[in-house]
Enzyme design. Structure first.
Site, PDB file in Angstrom:
ATOM      1  N   ASP A 204       2.189   5.630  10.837  1.00 33.89           N
ATOM      2  CA  ASP A 204       1.906   6.662  11.823  1.00 33.89           C
ATOM      3  C   ASP A 204       3.155   7.512  12.069  1.00 33.89           C
ATOM      4  O   ASP A 204       4.257   6.994  12.173  1.00 33.89           O
ATOM      5  CB  ASP A 204       1.465   5.979  13.126  1.00 33.89           C
ATOM      6  CG  ASP A 204       1.066   6.957  14.205  1.00 33.89           C
ATOM      7  OD1 ASP A 204       0.084   7.691  14.003  1.00 33.89           O
ATOM      8  OD2 ASP A 204       1.743   6.984  15.258  1.00 33.89           O
ATOM      9  N   GLU A 262       8.988  -6.628  -2.620  1.00 37.28           N
ATOM     10  CA  GLU A 262       9.130  -8.085  -2.712  1.00 37.28           C
ATOM     11  C   GLU A 262       7.770  -8.766  -2.861  1.00 37.28           C
ATOM     12  O   GLU A 262       7.678  -9.890  -3.364  1.00 37.28           O
ATOM     13  CB  GLU A 262       9.808  -8.637  -1.460  1.00 37.28           C
ATOM     14  CG  GLU A 262      11.283  -8.306  -1.313  1.00 37.28           C
ATOM     15  CD  GLU A 262      11.843  -8.917  -0.034  1.00 37.28           C
ATOM     16  OE1 GLU A 262      11.278  -9.940   0.440  1.00 37.28           O
ATOM     17  OE2 GLU A 262      12.814  -8.370   0.492  1.00 37.28           O
TER      18      GLU A 262
END
Length: 543
Positions: A204, A262
């Site tokens: 956002d 990751e």
């Protein structure tokens, strides 16, 4: 559906946005919940989309419908429990759907423990976690920055005797991204959801994270400039060069991307509201493969509906962004629904809805659908006394806010509250939506719902539409013409935005055309001419 093991699944994917409080209520409190989303996953899967974007469901006082987070790692009881979330993720994955959640990192609720501690004194451990500033000698705020939701972007705190920054509501204080401890804490909340199996994040107000350290005044906006802000809002009178879109934000986005990488095949899509600079910001945020995967702007979320505007917007992106990526959308929870926005008063909104999904499926980029658009929902007409949106309440009647696009889904035409809830819904069900309920359209081959399913299927079957290049051709009147090309496939895409018939002359060097079988078409090839009826589409294979 995407290949779960494909790290680039996000590229050209189709995302379906769910606004949970308006999707399906299973507890009888008039507010949709996570279990309701799980209950309706089969509907979403039937469209042939790849992922679901869930608007905020985190713990919140709900001053801004969940975009004011008081605990980033907890589900608000209104929406259920963390176990409900886990069940939703598991069922979505079983159906081949990925889950993208809405991360509101630029600001928190003023009830977040971080802010409660920060405002308690000037010398506590979190004193610098938010943006604090001394007043001017005359007591006024430190600069001229404005809030998107009206008034100054600064709120006085009587305990610290300083102002704090809020780009939105005063109850949404801005976090201080110049403090590395703040970045670390926010990234840990992201890791929390990655560990629970989410596939991506919608960020956002992603260009609001970092502010100018010197707190310099914003200059005025040139009168001829394009703007994402309603004319009723003085926020649009400034060039927002110091209160957002700072270059230091790139460093945080790199840290964010490193964390996502990751976990393998994850994605991120940023919301960029930056007026004239939006495409330059998208370029900076998505190029290089080390920041965001993709962004969306408000270019096609505006009232403009013409071939020229779409071409200008798409070509501007193609010219500005070399190796970055964009996600196109025509509607979301912040703008009036496009079936109304692009229809003339008394016009055929279903026709506009079908034409719009034709266009969206043919553009180069990923695409995002907003719940209800697959049913042809128009903007709801909300009375002032029913408004819940603080933005709309603040600027009524010049601007009616965002509640008109947030009303509940209509699942069953004859059921109480159209099958959304057994209790009074938090916003009223629109009667015209009831007539377009999912059960009414489910077995109607002429419905907007059937058209969406067929167009999304067609897009998946054509490599040129999924991953091809785009190049525009000249066209007269309100006709948009472009070619999508991938490998040895070339597709001509024509769109007549006018309500009256049009003809497009096939260039002599283009080659022969063989029309694809579209769900709906009123186009015909005659020699070197393609005849298009009003608001119609032609897609044909070249050669």
């Amino acid at each position: 559906m995407t290949d779960a093991n494909n790290a680039d699944w996000w590229r050209s994917c189709v995302i379906y946005q769910v606004y949970p409080r308006s999707f399906q209520d299973t507890t009888g409190n008039g507010i949709g919940d996570l279990s309701g989303v799980t209950q309706r996953l089969s509907h979403i899967a039937s469209l042939g989309v790849d992922a679901i974007w869930l608007s905020p469901f985190f713990q919140s006082p709900m001053a801004d419908m969940g975009y004011d987070v008081s605990d980033y790692c907890a589900v608000d009881p209104l929406f259920g429990t963390i176990e409900d979330f886990d069940q939703l993720v598991a069922e979505a994955h079983r159906l081949g759907l990925k889950i993208i959640i809405d991360q509101v990192l630029s600001h928190s609720s003023d009830r977040h423990p971080w802010f409660v501690q920060s405002r308690a004194s000037r010398d506590n451990a979190k004193a610098d976690w938010y943006v604090w500033a001394d007043p001017k000698p005359d007591g006024n705020p430190p600069n001229n920055w404005l809030s998107v939701f009206g008034g100054p972007a600064w709120e006085w705190d009587s305990t610290r005797r300083q102002y704090y920054l809020h780009n939105f509501l005063a109850s949404q204080p801005d976090l201080n991204f110049h403090n590395p401890d703040v970045q670390d804490a926010l990234l840990e909340t992201v890791r929390f959801w990655l560990e629970r199996g989410v596939d991506g994040f919608r960020l956002d107000t992603v260009n609001f994270y970092v502010h100018d350290k010197l707190l310099r005044d914003n200059p005025p906006m040139p009168t001829e400039a394009e703007n994402d802000i309603p004319g009723t809002n003085p926020y649009g009178y400034q060039q927002h060069v110091f209160d957002k879109t700072q270059t230091e934000n790139l460093d945080f986005l790199k840290r964010f991307r490193t964390l996502l990488d990751e976990y393998g095949a994850r994605t991120s899509v940023g919301e960029v509201g930056d007026g004239m600079r939006s495409l330059q910001t998208v370029a900076a945020y998505t190029e290089g493969g080390d920041k965001l995967h993709m962004c969306y702007t408000f270019d096609l979320l505006r009232p403009e509906f013409s071939a020229a505007h779409v071409r200008k917007s798409v070509e501007a992106f193609e010219n500005a962004v070399k190796d970055g990526w964009i996600c196109w959308a025509f509607s979301n929870h912040d703008v009036a629904r496009h079936a109304s926005r692009w229809s003339k008063p008394g016009g055929d909104t279903d026709r506009v809805a079908k034409f719009a999904i034709d266009l969206l499926c043919c553009l180069r980029g990923s695409i995002c659908l907003y719940q209800g658009e697959e049913l042809g929902f128009e903007e709801a007409d909300i009375a002032f006394e029913d408004l819940r949106d603080p933005y709309g309440i603040r600027f009524w009647p010049g601007f009616k806010g965002r509640d008109g696009c947030r009303t509940p889904m209509a699942w069953q035409a004859e059921a109480l509250n159209a099958g959304f809830s057994t209790a009074k819904p938090w916003l009223p069900v629109q009667e015209s939506h009831r007539r377009r309920a999912a059960d009414v359209q489910e077995n109607d081959p002429r419905s907007v719902l059937a058209h969406y399913r067929r167009m999304l299927a067609l897009r998946r079957q054509q490599p040129a539409l999924v991953a091809g290049t785009i190049s525009f051709l000249e066209a007269e009147g309100d006709v948009l013409a472009f070619v999508r090309e991938a490998d040895n496939e070339r597709l001509l895409c024509l769109f007549n935005f006018a309500e009256t018939p049009a003809e497009w002359r096939v260039p002599s060097d283009l080659g022969p055309l063989s029309p694809l079988e579209l769900p709906k078409t009123a186009a015909m090839v005659k020699g070197d001419r393609v005849s298009l009826s009003g608001l119609s589409t032609f897609v044909g294979r070249i050669g």
